[in-house]
Design a protein around this motif. Structure first.
Motif, PDB file in Angstrom:
ATOM      1  N   UNK A  25     -26.214 -48.355  16.188  1.00  0.00           N
ATOM      2  CA  UNK A  25     -26.439 -49.214  17.228  1.00  0.00           C
ATOM      3  C   UNK A  25     -25.038 -49.657  17.571  1.00  0.00           C
ATOM      4  N   UNK A  28     -22.978 -47.161  19.330  1.00  0.00           N
ATOM      5  CA  UNK A  28     -23.390 -46.864  20.627  1.00  0.00           C
ATOM      6  C   UNK A  28     -22.922 -47.742  21.651  1.00  0.00           C
ATOM      7  N   UNK A  29     -23.123 -49.076  21.212  1.00  0.00           N
ATOM      8  CA  UNK A  29     -22.734 -50.016  22.191  1.00  0.00           C
ATOM      9  C   UNK A  29     -21.329 -50.263  22.357  1.00  0.00           C
TER      10      UNK A  29
ATOM     11  N   UNK B  98     -24.923 -43.938  25.809  1.00  0.00           N
ATOM     12  CA  UNK B  98     -24.975 -44.483  24.405  1.00  0.00           C
ATOM     13  C   UNK B  98     -25.659 -45.896  24.619  1.00  0.00           C
ATOM     14  N   UNK B  99     -24.963 -46.916  25.382  1.00  0.00           N
ATOM     15  CA  UNK B  99     -25.425 -48.256  25.411  1.00  0.00           C
ATOM     16  C   UNK B  99     -27.029 -48.124  25.679  1.00  0.00           C
ATOM     17  N   UNK B 101     -29.418 -45.915  25.155  1.00  0.00           N
ATOM     18  CA  UNK B 101     -30.015 -45.681  24.249  1.00  0.00           C
ATOM     19  C   UNK B 101     -30.148 -46.821  22.859  1.00  0.00           C
ATOM     20  N   UNK B 102     -28.981 -47.380  22.735  1.00  0.00           N
ATOM     21  CA  UNK B 102     -29.009 -48.568  21.816  1.00  0.00           C
ATOM     22  C   UNK B 102     -29.948 -49.820  22.360  1.00  0.00           C
ATOM     23  N   UNK B 103     -29.862 -49.940  23.633  1.00  0.00           N
ATOM     24  CA  UNK B 103     -30.961 -51.245  24.106  1.00  0.00           C
ATOM     25  C   UNK B 103     -32.224 -50.607  24.279  1.00  0.00           C
ATOM     26  N   UNK B 106     -33.070 -50.192  19.805  1.00  0.00           N
ATOM     27  CA  UNK B 106     -32.852 -51.445  18.794  1.00  0.00           C
ATOM     28  C   UNK B 106     -32.825 -52.671  19.211  1.00  0.00           C
ATOM     29  N   UNK B 108     -31.625 -55.422  18.656  1.00  0.00           N
ATOM     30  CA  UNK B 108     -30.277 -56.277  18.260  1.00  0.00           C
ATOM     31  C   UNK B 108     -30.376 -57.639  18.954  1.00  0.00           C
ATOM     32  N   UNK B 114     -27.167 -58.990  27.014  1.00  0.00           N
ATOM     33  CA  UNK B 114     -25.998 -57.732  27.219  1.00  0.00           C
ATOM     34  C   UNK B 114     -26.688 -57.253  28.746  1.00  0.00           C
ATOM     35  N   UNK B 116     -28.508 -58.365  31.106  1.00  0.00           N
ATOM     36  CA  UNK B 116     -28.188 -58.978  32.396  1.00  0.00           C
ATOM     37  C   UNK B 116     -26.586 -59.126  32.665  1.00  0.00           C
ATOM     38  N   UNK B 117     -25.874 -59.266  31.618  1.00  0.00           N
ATOM     39  CA  UNK B 117     -24.621 -59.292  31.758  1.00  0.00           C
ATOM     40  C   UNK B 117     -24.024 -57.881  32.370  1.00  0.00           C
ATOM     41  N   UNK B 162     -25.930 -48.010  32.245  1.00  0.00           N
ATOM     42  CA  UNK B 162     -26.728 -48.602  31.378  1.00  0.00           C
ATOM     43  C   UNK B 162     -28.018 -48.707  31.566  1.00  0.00           C
ATOM     44  N   UNK B 283     -38.033 -51.854  32.615  1.00  0.00           N
ATOM     45  CA  UNK B 283     -37.713 -53.099  32.421  1.00  0.00           C
ATOM     46  C   UNK B 283     -38.896 -53.890  32.397  1.00  0.00           C
TER      47      UNK B 283
END
Lengths: 308, 286
Positions: A25, A28-29, B98-99, B101-103, B106, B108, B114, B116-117, B162, B283
């Protein structure tokens, strides 16, 4: 006994050094976060800092003087600045309403299956793919009052030639026509995606129940595609608020400074007058408005999500 | 099929009128790019004339036309544009994937913030931050370089990439990785060999959007690329010489510029619509 151990267990033992999800994670981020922070954090902190200074980037030797919120009060007490906000508001309202009505209607019409639909659809998308600067110059050429093709069509209809870009009221509509021409395809694209996302059996059920096409559109199709339409609306609203390329190419902000949008004026303060401090304050005001608008929409969206 | 019994007349009229609005200026763009100086300013404007290629010659800097002071000679800018928008698109799509997939997988802390940012970066008016990019780039030695513009182009598309990619990953059932993990494969293996192939369409759609925005980017480039790294849109805007605006040349440049984008769009048209739906469905599910 050994066979009784679940496959996952043995596998986990077999690969003890598999990277943990946490690490993945993070890895990737990392690149996305690094780029976004670098490109946003630095300018934002600088923006807030410089907005309290009397400073010009052209004259760094002269130094900077801390003046508190004076940049803000000076800007907001100037009537010409408020005029820019009013003008931008008129432009945003006109262009977004036109794009939405036309875009949603055309997307709905494109729901019908017919031969050559994909080709027509792609051609309809073309304006969006053109370079904004070229679009601006193209429409400026067509809107020319002496030899422009728009005025030729106007005279064919029996009217006199119109001074499209020389009169502020006309110039507003000229740019709206150009902006709507360029960005209606975007609304069509998103609305089409929204309409396709609606399960067909819902519409069929409504039809069997004898609902009229108009009723089905306003009571079934529109509400069900609301989340995407709201996102499209937000994106178009913000882009229209930021619009300065078209004004740059079509009117140059003229006559006088009557067709300068907020973004255009900001560019002028920052890169023609080089009042860096004042430009920073102006940028902060603009960002506050934009972030405010999007927060409202994000709230609307999440509410919509809950209702579904 | 729900729409079968509706009359075709009204949709046909709506599409017809809209196509006139959409295609008229496109037609005029192509026609004007082929007109010589006299035809450009003729009254009434002419539909039929002998085509003249000097606009295109000026764009590519071929023959006599290249000697004219206002001729663009876009070859250098074309190379810049291709290098910058292709690299920027590849980077934005790679990092966005990548991001995304992480979002998607996971939960986190700060994930929603993140997201919204990431979206809000699209809302920043370029002029608001340009002064500081200017300063930052000269400190990092990136002023007027392709590397600097690649960074900018990656940045403006990263949030969008993303978001769209997260939507696509949301559409892939999580069981796929779970089964792979249970069977002894690593998550990286499952991501690369199982999940990524399933979102190929999404990657194509994301790349399409990113490429359009990268290829046409003007606001940042016009300030940050002063001489060496000038891209096509920046070069075109400078086609206003002492003799006035070279209309044929601008129109020719517009036609040349839109061709690669249009081909790309045609190739990925199916995935574009999918991408938009998935993005939003994903979403509302979170």
């Amino acid at each position: 006994m050994r066979q009784a151990i679940p496959a996952g267990r043995t596998a986990a033992h077999a690969v003890p050094r598999a990277i943990s999800d946490r690490t993945i994670c993070g890895l990737f981020m990392a690149p996305a976060l690094a780029i976004l922070l670098l490109m946003v954090a630095y300018p934002f902190i600088s923006l807030l800092y410089y907005s309290t200074l009397n400073f010009s980037i052209l004259n760094p030797a002269k130094g900077s003087e801390f003046i508190g919120l004076q940049n803000y009060t000076r800007l907001l007490s100037r009537e010409s600045v408020w005029e820019r906000f009013v003008f931008t508001g008129q432009f945003v309202l006109a262009t977004v309403v036109v794009q939405f009505c036309v875009g949603v209607a055309v997307a709905y019409a494109f729901q019908r299956n017919f031969k050559g639909r994909d080709l027509l659809f792609t051609i309809a998308m073309l304006p969006m793919m053109l370079c904004p600067i070229v679009v601006g110059f193209l429409w400026r050429y067509m809107f020319n009052s002496e030899w422009g093709v728009v005025n030729y069509l106007v005279t064919l209809l029996g009217f006199g030639k119109i001074d499209w870009l020389g009169v502020p009221g006309n110039a507003l509509w000229a740019v709206v026509i150009a902006d709507a021409w360029m960005w209606t395809p975007f609304v069509i694209l998103l609305a089409t995606a929204a309409f396709r996302g609606i399960p067909t059996d819902i519409n069929e059920a409504a039809e069997i129940d004898g609902a009229s096409p108009f009723f089905r559109f306003t009571r079934v199709t529109l509400p069900m595609s609301m989340p995407i339409l709201l996102i499209a609306f937000l994106l178009r609203l913000i882009d229209a608020f930021k619009q300065s390329d078209l004004f740059f190419a079509m009117t140059g902000g003229g006559p006088g400074s009557d067709t300068e949008t907020v973004a255009f004026r900001l560019g002028k303060i920052a890169f023609s007058h080089f009042y860096t401090g004042q430009a920073s304050a102006f940028a902060v005001i603009m960002l506050v408005i934009i972030i405010g608008l999007s927060l409202i929409f994000v709230r609307l969206l999440t509410q919509q999500g809950r209702q579904d | 099929m729900p729409f079968h019994r509706q009359p075709i007349l009204i949709p046909a009229i709506v599409i017809g009128i809209y196509m006139i609005y959409a295609c008229g200026p496109l037609l005029w763009l192509v026609l004007s790019s082929l007109k010589d100086r006299q035809e450009l300013f003729s009254w009434p404007p002419s539909l039929f004339f002998t085509p003249d290629l000097s606009g295109y010659r000026m764009v590519f800097g071929i023959g006599e036309a290249a000697e004219t002071a206002t001729a663009l000679g876009l070859t250098d800018a074309l190379i810049n544009s291709v290098v910058i928008s292709v690299s920027g698109t590849v980077l934005a799509v790679a990092f966005g994937t990548l991001a995304g997939y992480a979002c998607s997988r996971f939960a986190f802390p700060g994930r929603d913030d993140f997201m919204f940012f990431a979206l809000s970066t699209r809302m920043i008016p370029p002029v608001a931050v340009l002064v500081f990019y200017h300063v930052m780039f000269s400190r990092l030695g990136l002023s007027d370089t392709r590397t600097g513009l690649i960074l900018v182009v990656t940045f403006i598309n990263l949030g969008l990439a993303t978001w769209i990619m997260k939507g696509f990953f949301d559409g892939v059932p999580e069981e796929i990785e779970n089964i792979a993990l249970v069977n002894g494969y690593t998550r990286l293996y499952a991501f690369w060999n199982l999940v990524l192939p399933m979102v190929r369409g999404g990657i194509a759609a994301t790349a399409g959007f990113c490429f359009i925005f990268a290829w046409n980017e003007f606001a940042f480039s016009t300030i940050l690329a002063t001489t060496q790294a000038k891209t096509l849109p920046v070069k075109i805007s400078s086609a206003t010489g002492a003799t006035g605006i070279e209309w044929a040349q601008i129109c020719a440049a517009g036609v040349v510029l839109v061709i690669p984008v249009a081909i790309f769009f045609w190739l990925i048209r199916k995935y574009l619509l999918m991408g938009m739906t998935f993005g939003v469905l994903g979403r509302s599910r979170t």
